[in-house]
Structures are given as C-alpha cells and as structure tokens.
Design a protein around this motif. Sequence first.
Motif, PDB file in Angstrom:
ATOM      1  N   GLN A 220       0.826  -1.209   0.000  1.00  0.00           N
ATOM      2  CA  GLN A 220       0.000   0.000   0.000  1.00  0.00           C
ATOM      3  C   GLN A 220       0.859   1.258   0.000  1.00  0.00           C
ATOM      4  OE1 GLN A 220      -2.494  -0.796   3.424  1.00  0.00           O
ATOM      5  NE2 GLN A 220      -4.165  -1.585   2.142  1.00  0.00           N
ATOM      6  N   ARG A 224       0.904   4.356  -2.887  1.00  0.00           N
ATOM      7  CA  ARG A 224       0.880   5.812  -2.680  1.00  0.00           C
ATOM      8  C   ARG A 224       2.080   6.487  -3.347  1.00  0.00           C
ATOM      9  NH1 ARG A 224      -2.311   8.642   0.732  1.00  0.00           N
ATOM     10  NH2 ARG A 224      -3.684   7.510   2.169  1.00  0.00           N
ATOM     11  N   ASP A 227       1.541   6.019  -7.359  1.00  0.00           N
ATOM     12  CA  ASP A 227       0.352   6.838  -7.615  1.00  0.00           C
ATOM     13  C   ASP A 227      -0.055   6.865  -9.096  1.00  0.00           C
ATOM     14  OD1 ASP A 227      -1.775   8.500  -7.123  1.00  0.00           O
ATOM     15  OD2 ASP A 227      -0.577  10.337  -6.963  1.00  0.00           O
ATOM     16  N   TRP A 232      -3.685   2.321  -8.146  1.00  0.00           N
ATOM     17  CA  TRP A 232      -5.017   2.601  -7.596  1.00  0.00           C
ATOM     18  C   TRP A 232      -5.846   1.319  -7.572  1.00  0.00           C
ATOM     19  CZ3 TRP A 232      -5.926   7.030 -11.650  1.00  0.00           C
ATOM     20  CH2 TRP A 232      -5.025   8.076 -11.396  1.00  0.00           C
ATOM     21  N   MET A 288      -6.974   2.586   2.265  1.00  0.00           N
ATOM     22  CA  MET A 288      -6.396   2.758   0.938  1.00  0.00           C
ATOM     23  C   MET A 288      -7.419   2.618  -0.176  1.00  0.00           C
ATOM     24  SD  MET A 288      -3.291   3.666   1.004  1.00  0.00           S
ATOM     25  CE  MET A 288      -2.732   3.289  -0.661  1.00  0.00           C
ATOM     26  N   SER A 289      -8.506   1.905   0.071  1.00  0.00           N
ATOM     27  CA  SER A 289      -9.539   1.802  -0.963  1.00  0.00           C
ATOM     28  C   SER A 289     -10.224   3.154  -1.151  1.00  0.00           C
ATOM     29  CB  SER A 289     -10.563   0.718  -0.606  1.00  0.00           C
ATOM     30  OG  SER A 289     -11.331   1.075   0.520  1.00  0.00           O
ATOM     31  N   TRP A 291      -8.749   6.073  -0.598  1.00  0.00           N
ATOM     32  CA  TRP A 291      -7.738   6.885  -1.297  1.00  0.00           C
ATOM     33  C   TRP A 291      -7.758   6.587  -2.798  1.00  0.00           C
ATOM     34  CZ3 TRP A 291      -3.433   4.936  -3.973  1.00  0.00           C
ATOM     35  CH2 TRP A 291      -2.529   5.893  -4.446  1.00  0.00           C
ATOM     36  N   ALA A 292      -7.817   5.306  -3.152  1.00  0.00           N
ATOM     37  CA  ALA A 292      -7.798   4.916  -4.559  1.00  0.00           C
ATOM     38  C   ALA A 292      -9.034   5.457  -5.283  1.00  0.00           C
ATOM     39  CB  ALA A 292      -7.738   3.398  -4.684  1.00  0.00           C
ATOM     40  N   GLN A 294     -10.796   8.062  -4.522  1.00  0.00           N
ATOM     41  CA  GLN A 294     -10.639   9.515  -4.662  1.00  0.00           C
ATOM     42  C   GLN A 294      -9.694   9.859  -5.811  1.00  0.00           C
ATOM     43  OE1 GLN A 294      -9.305  10.225  -0.653  1.00  0.00           O
ATOM     44  NE2 GLN A 294     -11.369  10.751   0.091  1.00  0.00           N
ATOM     45  N   ARG A 295      -8.620   9.112  -5.951  1.00  0.00           N
ATOM     46  CA  ARG A 295      -7.666   9.363  -7.044  1.00  0.00           C
ATOM     47  C   ARG A 295      -8.315   9.114  -8.402  1.00  0.00           C
ATOM     48  NH1 ARG A 295      -4.537  12.727  -6.534  1.00  0.00           N
ATOM     49  NH2 ARG A 295      -2.702  11.883  -7.623  1.00  0.00           N
ATOM     50  N   GLU A 298     -10.497  12.033  -9.189  1.00  0.00           N
ATOM     51  CA  GLU A 298      -9.728  13.245  -9.459  1.00  0.00           C
ATOM     52  C   GLU A 298      -9.005  13.189 -10.795  1.00  0.00           C
ATOM     53  OE1 GLU A 298      -7.068  13.414  -6.186  1.00  0.00           O
ATOM     54  OE2 GLU A 298      -8.641  13.855  -4.706  1.00  0.00           O
ATOM     55  N   SER A 392      -9.416  -1.540   8.874  1.00  0.00           N
ATOM     56  CA  SER A 392      -8.493  -0.537   8.335  1.00  0.00           C
ATOM     57  C   SER A 392      -7.614   0.042   9.421  1.00  0.00           C
ATOM     58  CB  SER A 392      -9.295   0.577   7.653  1.00  0.00           C
ATOM     59  OG  SER A 392      -8.456   1.593   7.181  1.00  0.00           O
TER      60      SER A 392
END
Length: 392
Positions: A220, A224, A227, A232, A288-289, A291-292, A294-295, A298, A392
């Motif tokens: 993980q 990051r 990226d 992701w 992290m899921s 975060w992924a 959101q990426r 974006e 998490s």
Amino acid sequence: MAENKAAPHSFVKDGVFYFVRRVPKDLLHHYTSRKISYSLRTRSAAVATSRALRAAQRLDEHWYHLRIKDSDLPGKHMLRMAQAHGAETVPLSAASPVAETVKLSEAVGIYLRLKGQGRPVTFHRAAERSCGYVIDVCGDRDITDYKKADANAFRDDLIKRKLAGSSITRIFGTVRAVVNFAASELGIDIKNPFGHVYYDRNAGVEDRSPLPLDVIHTLQAECRKTDDDLRWLVALVSDTGMRLAEAAGLLKEDLKLDDPIPHVVIREHPWRRLKTTSSARIVPLVGMSLWAAQRVHERVTDSEFAFPRYNRDDRTNANSASAALNKWMKPNVPKKCSMHSFRHSMRDRLRAVECPSDIVDQIGGWQTEGVGHGYGTGYPLEVLAKWMRNVS
C-alpha cells in the motif's frame, strides 16, 4: 461523432441520443459495416443509459454465440444442432409423446433451454464445453448407454490433458447435472455413470495463501508512492477484498464518494459479469480503498470507466490486469501469493477483529449457508462500515 459521456455507447445529435457500438474485428465478416448505430429515441440521458446498456448486453450475447459458431469447440456441431432443434426433438408438454431417451447433445439442449434462461454466458459455455469433451472421447450416445467404463475413460482423457483436480471436478459436475436434469425431465430412472468417479482432486491444485499484514502495508505504501492507475487498482482491492475483475470493470459512478458513508457498488455490467448472484453487493470504502477511489475521481476525466486501460474493448480484460499486477507484486510477496491473496487476507483480517461470519460473507460476496440467510436485504451499510473501519 465522439461518444457521449452522459450515457455509455452513445452520442448526441440534435439533442437526441444515438446508440453506437463498434463491431469486434473477429466478427466483421458477419457485418456490412464496422459500426452499429441507431437512434435511441430519447433526449434523456437516464433513459438513453438504460436503453444503451440493454442493447449492449444483447449484442454481447449475440456476439458470444457468433464466436462459438466460428470456434472449434469440442462436440460443437452436435451441441448447437441440439439447442437449435431441441424443442422439436424432445417435446416436454404433457399432451405430447415423450421420447424414451435422448442423446447427450440433445440433453445439453434441454438443460440450457430450461435452466439457461437468464444465466450468464459462462453457464452456457461450461455445459457445451464439458459435454463436448465427453462426446469427443465417448461419442454422442443416448444418456442411458454410457457406462462406468466410459466415465473412467473420460476421466483418463482429462488427466492426460494435465487438467488440475479442481478443473476435473467442475467438468464432471457439469456433465452430471446435464444428465440428471435431462433424465428427470424425461422421467428416466438411471444411475448416472459420471458420479463417484475416482481421481486425485488435489492434483495440480495450488493453495492460495493470504498476504501477511506487514506485506499489505508495504504494498500500500508503494501504491501511494507510485500513484498511477495500476496502483489505484491494487489499493482498491487491498482494502475491500473485491475480486480483481470486479474492481477492474467498475464505472466511476460505482464509486460513491458523496454518500455520508463512501462505498463501492459492485453490480453486473454488460462488459463484466459477476461470478455469483451473491457477488452483487456494496462495500464501504476505507483506508487505501478510499484513497484509490478519490484518485480515480480526481484523475480519470476522459472516460466513464474507473480503469479505462482494461475496458477499451467490449469486455473487461481482467487477465491482462492480473498478469501486470502479479508481475509487479512478485518480488515483494511470499510464494503462492498473488492479487487474489488480498481477498483471502480480507477474510482473515475480518476474523481477527471478531467480525460475525455472515457479515464477512456479505462484505466479500460469499454465499452464506442456510435457508434463513436468503431472507431480508442483509446488514445496512452503517454496520458494514463499522467492521471495515476496525480492519483498516
């Protein structure tokens, strides 16, 4: 015109949505044009989406049958004939005379005509292929004529092909189901020779090991750091326990980030089917899921797909994703570990926080045993989120 992002497989002309789909290269000889295009007769994006997805799904089914017709499927010519004429060869109404027995190819036709309604392409393919193998080895005979020696010869042929024990089990299970169903429909009382056939069910089967928690955290962290869309995808799977194909075939709109509890909706799409009915589910996005997801929202701006790299054709290319990601992971994970190991790990991680087993099953899309579990709609999102946060 360019495809419209408001509705899949469509473009807009004078305010009206039009369906558009490219014909796959291997099927161009069946068509007079490289594209299929027609008006969806609506100015509403929501209506256009519904109609376009239904049209795309019907095309996918049709293209599958065209490919089967063109391919060298074992026993294919007999199986397709049986399906095409099954209604005439085996009358099933009480007022009609019933055949005393049927050939195996005809039994496949009965099985798929009655049990195949609404079932995925893989269900049809498994019945055709498995019974096609029997026909290749033992011939297309009446189902009452097959003996134990035929079943043993079939087993020996599968072993000679170097199939794993688990694959042989699936094939025999399908053949048994076809024979039993046809016999039941025709009122034939037979002892199925394809039952209780001995072979090493563990031969060639490799146990999939879960990933240790420290390895998950290391991977993980690398996600990051790098990226990109591949990472992701890894991150999304790592903290949801989704199957790789489930994640790779997501639409961006399946990632619900504006909800009070961010979550992913795992549902069937024309380009990516689900393994089982219980696979359709919602899973909270945490760690992290989240975060992924959101990426993806974006950075992915020119596609409706969360991972357009693996959705350029008419089907999600999960095999390509698996090969690329397993190669990336290999130097940093123990032997017998792969992308699928995240799914095994998620079950262990939920066990470690003493999550009830039926909640574990709902999060992972596993079938929970027992009649009672078929009632109701399952646990609410808030309850699932509580346990996922603990993990998490």
